[in-house]
Design a protein around this motif. Sequence first.
Motif, PDB file in Angstrom:
ATOM      1  N   ASP A  43      41.275  41.785  77.935  1.00  0.00           N
ATOM      2  CA  ASP A  43      41.955  40.854  77.309  1.00  0.00           C
ATOM      3  C   ASP A  43      42.760  40.957  78.889  1.00  0.00           C
ATOM      4  O   ASP A  43      44.416  40.803  78.779  1.00  0.00           O
ATOM      5  N   ALA A  44      42.044  41.248  80.355  1.00  0.00           N
ATOM      6  CA  ALA A  44      43.306  41.464  81.196  1.00  0.00           C
ATOM      7  C   ALA A  44      43.167  40.429  82.079  1.00  0.00           C
ATOM      8  O   ALA A  44      44.478  39.977  83.327  1.00  0.00           O
ATOM      9  N   VAL A  45      42.732  39.033  81.965  1.00  0.00           N
ATOM     10  CA  VAL A  45      43.535  37.984  81.743  1.00  0.00           C
ATOM     11  C   VAL A  45      42.976  36.580  81.029  1.00  0.00           C
ATOM     12  O   VAL A  45      42.283  36.768  80.111  1.00  0.00           O
ATOM     13  N   VAL A  46      44.220  36.588  80.746  1.00  0.00           N
ATOM     14  CA  VAL A  46      44.578  35.318  79.546  1.00  0.00           C
ATOM     15  C   VAL A  46      45.348  33.777  79.903  1.00  0.00           C
ATOM     16  O   VAL A  46      46.351  33.835  81.187  1.00  0.00           O
ATOM     17  N   THR A  47      45.279  33.210  79.875  1.00  0.00           N
ATOM     18  CA  THR A  47      45.541  32.090  79.206  1.00  0.00           C
ATOM     19  C   THR A  47      46.625  31.542  78.348  1.00  0.00           C
ATOM     20  O   THR A  47      46.746  32.134  77.167  1.00  0.00           O
ATOM     21  N   PRO A  91      42.153  35.535  75.563  1.00  0.00           N
ATOM     22  CA  PRO A  91      41.278  35.798  76.564  1.00  0.00           C
ATOM     23  C   PRO A  91      40.195  34.584  78.094  1.00  0.00           C
ATOM     24  O   PRO A  91      40.581  33.799  76.751  1.00  0.00           O
ATOM     25  N   TRP A  92      40.298  34.863  79.040  1.00  0.00           N
ATOM     26  CA  TRP A  92      39.768  33.598  79.682  1.00  0.00           C
ATOM     27  C   TRP A  92      38.483  33.614  79.540  1.00  0.00           C
ATOM     28  O   TRP A  92      37.766  34.349  78.702  1.00  0.00           O
ATOM     29  N   GLY A  93      38.129  31.992  79.186  1.00  0.00           N
ATOM     30  CA  GLY A  93      36.567  31.704  79.219  1.00  0.00           C
ATOM     31  C   GLY A  93      36.263  31.985  77.318  1.00  0.00           C
ATOM     32  O   GLY A  93      35.903  31.390  76.957  1.00  0.00           O
ATOM     33  N   GLU A  94      37.615  32.031  76.324  1.00  0.00           N
ATOM     34  CA  GLU A  94      37.176  32.012  74.597  1.00  0.00           C
ATOM     35  C   GLU A  94      38.248  30.862  74.449  1.00  0.00           C
ATOM     36  O   GLU A  94      38.406  29.978  74.949  1.00  0.00           O
ATOM     37  N   PRO A  95      37.126  29.940  73.634  1.00  0.00           N
ATOM     38  CA  PRO A  95      37.864  28.707  72.666  1.00  0.00           C
ATOM     39  C   PRO A  95      39.283  28.459  73.104  1.00  0.00           C
ATOM     40  O   PRO A  95      40.039  29.126  72.244  1.00  0.00           O
TER      41      PRO A  95
END
Length: 514
Positions: free
Chosen positions: A377-381, A398-402
């Motif tokens: 959860d430290a990297v989100v868009t 979170p980065w990498g999730e769909p």
Amino acid sequence: MNGPPRLLVLWCPDWPVVAAGAAAGTSPLAPAAVFSGNRVVACSAEARRSGVGRGMRRRDAQSRCPELVVHQHDPDRDARLFEPVAAAVEAQAVGVEVVRPGIVAVPVTGAAGYFGGEEALAELLINEVEAQAGVECQIGIADGLFAAILAARRSAVVPPGDTKAFLAPLSIAELNQPGDDRGELVDTLRRLGLRTLGAFAALAEHDVAGRFAKDAVTAHRLARGLAERPPLRRALPPDLTVTETFDDPLRRIDEAAFVAKTLGERFFAGLANHGLACTRLAIVAVTEAGEERVRVWRCAEPLTARATADRVRWQCEGWLTARDRPTAGIVRLRLDPEEVVGGQALQLQLGSMGRDADAAERAGRALVRIQGLLGPDAVVTPLLDGGRGPAERVRLVPWGEPRRPVTEDRPWPGRLPAPSPARVPPRPPAALVLDAVGDAVRCTERGELSYPPATVAIDGRPPRRVLGSAGPWVVHPSTARVQVVLEGEDDDLALLLEATVGDNPQWTVEGIYD
């Protein structure tokens, strides 16, 4: 029309987990999973028995299997450790092609005739890989690479000409193999009621081409038991091969990585100049002692410059670190396009080529490393989603999730119309809204203001005069919104305010308009 070639596919189940466990020295019997971007990309059979599955979030996976051994996704490691498996197959059969780490394909006809049949060849290769590389594997034989991979997962030998019948009852989810990125297409087909490959194959090709994206036509051909794409019927230019000679032999992995990037870009650019893209790449290395190593990589999708460089790097690492590595350094590398397709088959989005692609790739890997250090959860868009208010409509993923909206299609009575505020405070500051005589402005349950707002003070600052207002609009039975324009010394300020309904209103600033 000629059918796809008959292939034998050797598959090492859960190879990313096997490779990660071998590199880390963990027990092969322990439940383990490999994660990328906080999602499971592969897991062991023991982990699956505990309920862990591909695509599952790390927190969910560990809640189902507390003793789960966690590994980070490392394609370089997977490819480097797979070289002994490919070499073991190559010792018994010619024409070995690496599809991806964990899967190799071999033309069947010649080798099967030499060893006394397809079943005898399959048994021989299984024993050879287990003896030489020490890993378990399964084999499938069918017409075409796609069907042969699915046959390998079932340890099946599909008779010649029966590929379409073999594929028909299989789930439509089989189209979404690792690296194919057909999840969205599979979801669409399921919603349309097409749940098997046979149901999808029954559609007319022109209907598929008119309704879906171009990749769906390739998927439709696979479901029908055909080759990924028709053969390219044109004479190939003679100068597609790229060769690099080194004065100082390559002996270290970092040297090979640097060379791979340059060589991959040259190879890709040369094909692109002729309107072509490569789907089968032969990598040839010649050492200072005259030894020659050859490996062919087969790809379902045409290779980009980055994908080409990755395969060159992986192969060089595998050769330089294997037990039977060359006795001298590499003095010459050659890239041969064994199979090419028209460049239109390479569907790249804007910004996905050249330096932009490299920068995006480096940024993505850096973000994954940060997640590994600080948590997923430290990297989100941000993602624009459904909701009534501006803060509700922005969801942090979170980065990498769909990145798929989950509530956009719902009706939203009281939804804020366009344009949306340009800025949404993470913590809405309090506001004091007064009428012309200095009394607090209230909003009644009928959606009416007690008096028109005259001044607004934000977060304890001096009040500013209201130049104009609109609303209120009731959002919930307990809240309403008002838009106001405040007088300023330089520029006027437009705000979206929200108030609780009742005699003691609580006003907050929900958004700021440019």
